[in-house]
Design a protein around this motif. Structure first.
Motif, short mmCIF file in Angstrom:
data_model
loop_
_atom_site.label_atom_id
_atom_site.label_comp_id
_atom_site.label_asym_id
_atom_site.label_seq_id
_atom_site.Cartn_x
_atom_site.Cartn_y
_atom_site.Cartn_z
N ALA A 1 0.50 -5.09 0.83
CA ALA A 1 0.97 -6.37 0.30
C ALA A 1 2.43 -6.28 -0.07
CB ALA A 1 0.14 -6.76 -0.92
N ALA A 2 3.21 -7.24 0.41
CA ALA A 2 4.62 -7.33 0.03
C ALA A 2 4.70 -7.91 -1.38
CB ALA A 2 5.37 -8.22 1.01
N THR A 3 5.91 -8.00 -1.94
CA THR A 3 6.07 -8.45 -3.32
C THR A 3 5.56 -9.88 -3.54
OG1 THR A 3 8.34 -9.06 -2.76
CG2 THR A 3 8.01 -6.92 -3.81
N GLY B 1 5.72 2.75 2.85
CA GLY B 1 7.10 2.87 3.31
C GLY B 1 7.41 1.99 4.50
N ALA B 2 6.37 1.49 5.18
CA ALA B 2 6.58 0.64 6.35
C ALA B 2 6.82 -0.82 5.99
CB ALA B 2 5.37 0.74 7.28
N VAL B 3 6.55 -1.19 4.72
CA VAL B 3 6.73 -2.57 4.27
C VAL B 3 7.61 -2.56 3.02
CG1 VAL B 3 5.58 -4.66 3.43
CG2 VAL B 3 4.48 -3.25 5.19
N SER B 4 8.67 -3.34 3.04
CA SER B 4 9.61 -3.36 1.91
C SER B 4 8.90 -3.82 0.64
CB SER B 4 10.77 -4.31 2.22
OG SER B 4 11.67 -4.36 1.13
N GLY B 5 8.94 -2.96 -0.39
CA GLY B 5 8.28 -3.30 -1.66
C GLY B 5 6.77 -3.34 -1.56
N GLY B 6 6.22 -2.77 -0.50
CA GLY B 6 4.79 -2.89 -0.24
C GLY B 6 3.91 -2.02 -1.12
N LYS B 7 2.68 -2.52 -1.35
CA LYS B 7 1.65 -1.79 -2.09
C LYS B 7 0.36 -1.84 -1.28
CE LYS B 7 4.17 -0.88 -5.77
NZ LYS B 7 4.56 0.50 -6.10
N VAL B 8 -0.25 -0.68 -1.10
CA VAL B 8 -1.51 -0.63 -0.36
C VAL B 8 -2.62 -1.27 -1.18
CG1 VAL B 8 -3.33 0.92 0.46
CG2 VAL B 8 -0.95 1.36 1.07
N VAL B 9 -3.36 -2.20 -0.56
CA VAL B 9 -4.51 -2.81 -1.22
C VAL B 9 -5.81 -2.49 -0.46
CG1 VAL B 9 -3.18 -4.67 -2.26
CG2 VAL B 9 -4.14 -4.98 0.03
N ASP B 10 -5.67 -1.88 0.70
CA ASP B 10 -6.84 -1.50 1.48
C ASP B 10 -6.45 -0.39 2.45
OD1 ASP B 10 -8.73 -1.70 3.93
OD2 ASP B 10 -9.74 -2.93 2.45
N LEU B 11 -7.31 0.60 2.60
CA LEU B 11 -7.05 1.70 3.52
C LEU B 11 -8.37 2.19 4.06
CD1 LEU B 11 -4.84 3.70 4.64
CD2 LEU B 11 -5.49 5.23 2.77
#
Length: 292
Positions: free
Chosen positions: A185-187, A104-114
């Motif tokens: 990662a953004a779009t 939610g902190a990055v527009s269109g973002g997808k987590v790739v590492d946590l």
């Protein structure tokens, strides 16, 4: 006539009776004395037994027994196990909530590492932040006592000279509690680092990784497109295989160039198991436990 014989016999019998009575009296007195001694000894023995009976339960049911047992169990743990226990005991925000907050902190973002980290644990960004304050003035003292500096001195003292932006330098490098550190990662594949307080769930900091080139962004965007399994789905597959708490997950290619989610799971014995989950199919491809 023999009239004097009976008195002699009577006296003799009387004397025997007296002797017998005296002997009986002596025996009775001895018995009484012996009985008194035995009673006295029995009382002492009974008292001691009573005291022991009261003492034994106190030793076996002492309230500190559980604490001692727990302390012994903790002492038997390795340092890594102790660190994992301490970290998870202080963490309130689960990985799935951290994923939602980070995306939610990055527009269109997808987590790739946590990754879940404790206080003092840093990545390259925080190492750079820690160095930034010391980089604000050179050892040779290019800045004047009034705080002004020459143009060349200003350039060398600028926080950007360390590779960090002013906003990076202003962030506190030392966390006071556990943090979830996410790469989002953004779009277009541009990666952002989002730090989340693992107790409150609030975003502590979000920065863009300016070190990525076009090839890096293209590779990351391609991985996100290929990953049909979400981080939550990959974590479920991992914990179905190995029961425990998720502390880390990463999207990457394995040695066979298969895109996988590598999920770290800490079990109730505080051992960590890394489970690789195929990012396309959701099947478990590998499992390795660290018992250190």
């Amino acid at each position: 006539m023999t009239c004097d014989s009976p008195p002699e016999n009577t006296g003799f019998l009387r004397t025997r009776r007296l002797r017998a009575t005296g002997a009986a009296g002596i025996l009775l007195a001895a018995a009484l004395l012996t009985g008194c001694g035995q009673d006295s000894g029995d009382t002492s023995t009974g008292t001691a037994t009573s005291e022991a009976a009261r003492a034994v339960p106190e030793r076996t049911t002492t309230p500190s027994y559980s604490a001692s047992k727990s302390a012994s169990a903790t002492a038997a743990m390795t340092q890594d196990q102790k660190d994992r226990k301490k970290l998870l005991d202080s963490t309130k925000i689960t990985f799935d909530k951290a994923v939602t907050t980070a995306e939610g902190a990055v527009s269109g973002g997808k987590v790739v590492d946590l990754d879940l980290r404790g206080p003092g644990k840093s990545d390259d960004d925080t190492d750079r932040e820690s160095a930034s304050p010391s980089a604000s003035a050179s050892p040779s003292g290019t800045a004047s006592p009034s705080g002004t500096a020459s143009p060349s001195g200003s350039a060398s003292a600028s926080p950007t000279s360390t590779g960090a932006s002013p906003s990076d330098a202003s962030a506190s490098p030392a966390a006071t509690g556990p943090e979830w550190v996410a790469t989002v990662a953004a779009t277009d594949g541009t990666e952002h680092t989002v730090r989340i307080d693992a107790v409150s769930g609030k975003v502590v900091k979000s920065t863009e990784d300016t070190g990525q080139d076009a090839e890096d962004k293209s590779r990351t965007a391609g991985w996100v497109a290929k990953a049909k399994q979400t981080p939550q789905q990959a974590a479920k597959a991992a914990t179905d295989k190995k029961k425990g708490t998720v502390t880390s997950l990463e999207l990457d290619e394995n040695d066979k160039n298969v895109l996988v989610w590598s999920v770290d799971v800490v079990d109730k014995s505080w051992n960590e198991t890394t489970v690789d989950v195929d990012a396309a199919t959701g099947s478990v491809t590998a499992e390795e436990t660290d018992t250190d």
